[in-house]
Design an enzyme around this catalytic site. Structure first.
Site, PDB file in Angstrom:
ATOM      1  CB  THR A  29      -0.882  -0.063   1.305  1.00 47.60           C
ATOM      2  OG1 THR A  29      -1.483   1.311   1.516  1.00 47.60           O
ATOM      3  CG2 THR A  29      -0.192  -0.366   2.549  1.00 47.60           C
ATOM      4  CG  ASP A  30      -1.119   4.861  -0.887  1.00 47.13           C
ATOM      5  OD1 ASP A  30      -1.668   4.311   0.212  1.00 47.13           O
ATOM      6  OD2 ASP A  30      -1.831   5.940  -1.454  1.00 47.13           O
ATOM      7  CD  GLU A  31      -3.135   3.527   4.436  1.00 48.61           C
ATOM      8  OE1 GLU A  31      -2.862   3.754   5.726  1.00 48.61           O
ATOM      9  OE2 GLU A  31      -4.421   3.563   4.254  1.00 48.61           O
ATOM     10  CE1 TYR A  63      -3.235  -2.308   5.974  1.00 51.29           C
ATOM     11  CE2 TYR A  63      -3.014   0.143   5.529  1.00 51.29           C
ATOM     12  CZ  TYR A  63      -3.266  -1.506   5.182  1.00 51.29           C
ATOM     13  OH  TYR A  63      -3.413  -1.812   3.801  1.00 51.29           O
ATOM     14  CE  LYS A  65      -0.043  -4.416   3.047  1.00 51.64           C
ATOM     15  NZ  LYS A  65      -0.644  -5.651   2.780  1.00 51.64           N
TER      16      LYS A  65
END
Ligand code: NAD
Ligand code: TDX
Length: 372
Positions: free
Chosen positions: A139-141, A164, A168
């Site tokens: 994810t970009d997060e 989260y 990741k």
């Protein structure tokens, strides 16, 4: 070719399974999914009639179940979607995020490495069967949060800020470690926010649609100015397919469609689009909880600003130049079209919404938002 698709009963994983079955006639797919609150077998029930698809219920952390899959099927590609995916839940209970997202990823890598290794090279590195690859759906997060300008590229430093995104990032690093240390054929994709059919109604867009149809308030965190970069889920699936088949081993690819929107814009657009569709197609009104001809109550007065998410990332924005230049990927669905397709899908698939929210959803909703 045989794919192991983990998390294939969740939002993006199920869309990916449908995409693969449509696109590649000559494949086999094994879905491994533990059917947590976010996974629903009903999402792929039609697909399961296809002899090319097999479902295994199990946990990606479970050595035995993953080993049995590799024993039984000649897996070429692992595409790992399985994860705890909701930021708000990670704030309440971080541990399960670390367990599934990090340890589960490591377990998959380890079993795949064992079954794909053919020997050792002169330097002691394992050698691998031809035509195998592990793809981690990230994810970009993991890049953290942007201010008003700039974009995430593949070389942006990792700077996760929620439990989260930290989990990741941990998973990405262990994938990278297997790529470097054991020369395993791996790729990582980092995508921005997806939207589309089968999105679980804890996430912004499907939650807003569900609440409008039920005449409930629409909770907007903080002042609604946070920005997300939205991509139609099928375009994400197309990107993953391209990376599995053509991505250069060891590389990271960012996936996004230059479609930044403030949360409040998304909420307002969803309200006006639902209203328009209900006016154009009165049959859709059966999706409303409150029946009757008057739909004037569907307006922006439903919006309620609520306490902000802890550590709320301000802005995400992806620079997808690398995947476009190297693999020819580009997003096909314009946001204006994708959001209408998505809302129509929810209007036409209320049975699915009822099915996935029949379990603990109500309890979760009340804990998160009170009795609004
Ligand atoms: P989701 O929560 O809808 O689905 C996750 C699926 O994984 C569910 O079917 C669930 O049952 C399964 N699962 C959870 N824990 C498991 C375990 N221990 N073993 C086996 N299966 C398990 O998530 P999603 O939105 O479809 O996201 C899929 C992947 O894409 C995730 O890795 C997520 O981090 C990533 N991602 C999501 C988005 C997005 O906007 N949704 C954007 C970028 C990346
Ligand atoms: O009720 C809400 N009100 C609200 O204002 C909810 C659920 C969300 N929001 C805000 C928070 C975010 O700024 O909307 C934005 C989007 O929230 P989510 O749908 O929870 O997504 P986000 O936190 O951006 O994370 C998503 O994109 C990246 C996915 O859930 C992740 O799995 C993915 O990695």
């Amino acid at each position: 070719m045989t794919y192991l698709v983990t998390g294939g009963a969740g939002f993006i994983g199920a869309n990916f399974v449908k995409y693969l079955l449509k696109k590649h006639p000559d494949i086999q797919i094994v879905v491994l999914d533990d059917l947590t609150y976010a996974g629903n077998l009903g999402t792929i029930k039609e697909d399961l009639k296809d002899p090319r698809l097999t479902f295994v219920k199990g946990d990606i952390k479970d050595r035995k179940v993953v080993t049995e899959i590799f024993e039984k099927y000649p897996i070429n590609y692992v595409v790992n979607f399985a994860a705890e995916s909701h930021v708000d839940r990670s704030i309440e209970n971080p541990q399960v995020f670390l367990e599934t997202n990090i340890l589960g990823t490591q377990n998959l890598l380890d079993v795949a490495k064992k079954y794909w290794t053919t020997g050792k090279d002169a330097h002691g590195y394992p050698t691998y069967k031809n035509g195998v690859k592990y793809l981690q759906v990230s994810t970009d997060e993991v890049y953290g949060s942007l201010g008003a300008t700039g974009y995430f590229t593949e070389t942006t430093p990792l700077d996760p800020r929620s439990p989260y995104s930290a989990s990741k990032t941990g998973a990405d690093l262990i994938v990278k470690a297997y790529g470097e240390t054991y020369k395993m054929p791996v790729n990582i994709t980092r995508c921005s926010n997806n939207y589309g059919p089968y999105h679980f109604p804890e996430k912004l867009i499907p939650l807003i649609i569900k609440n409008i149809l039920e005449g409930k308030q629409l909770p907007v965190y903080g002042d609604g100015s946070n920005v997300r970069d939205w991509l139609y889920v099928e375009d994400h699936c197309k990107a993953i397919d391209a990376v599995v088949l053509q991505g250069k081993v060891g590389e990271v690819y960012n996936v996004g469609g230059h479609n930044e929107k403030k949360n409040i814009e998304i909420v307002k657009l969803t309200i006006s689009t639902i209203k328009r569709l209900l006016e154009e197609t009165p049959a859709y009104r059966k999706a409303l909880k409150k029946t009757g001809d008057d739909i004037s109550w569907i307006n922006e007065s439903l919006i309620t600003y609520v306490t902000d998410r802890l550590g709320h990332d301000q802005r995400y924005a992806i620079d997808p130049t690398k995947i476009t230049n190297e693999l020819g990927w580009y997003p096909e669905t314009r946001f204006e079209d994708g959001i209408v397709k998505t809302i129509r899908w929810y209007l036409e698939n209320q049975d699915w919404v009822k099915e996935v929210t029949s379990g603990d959803y109500q309890k979760y909703y009340e804990q998160m938002y009170g009795n609004r």
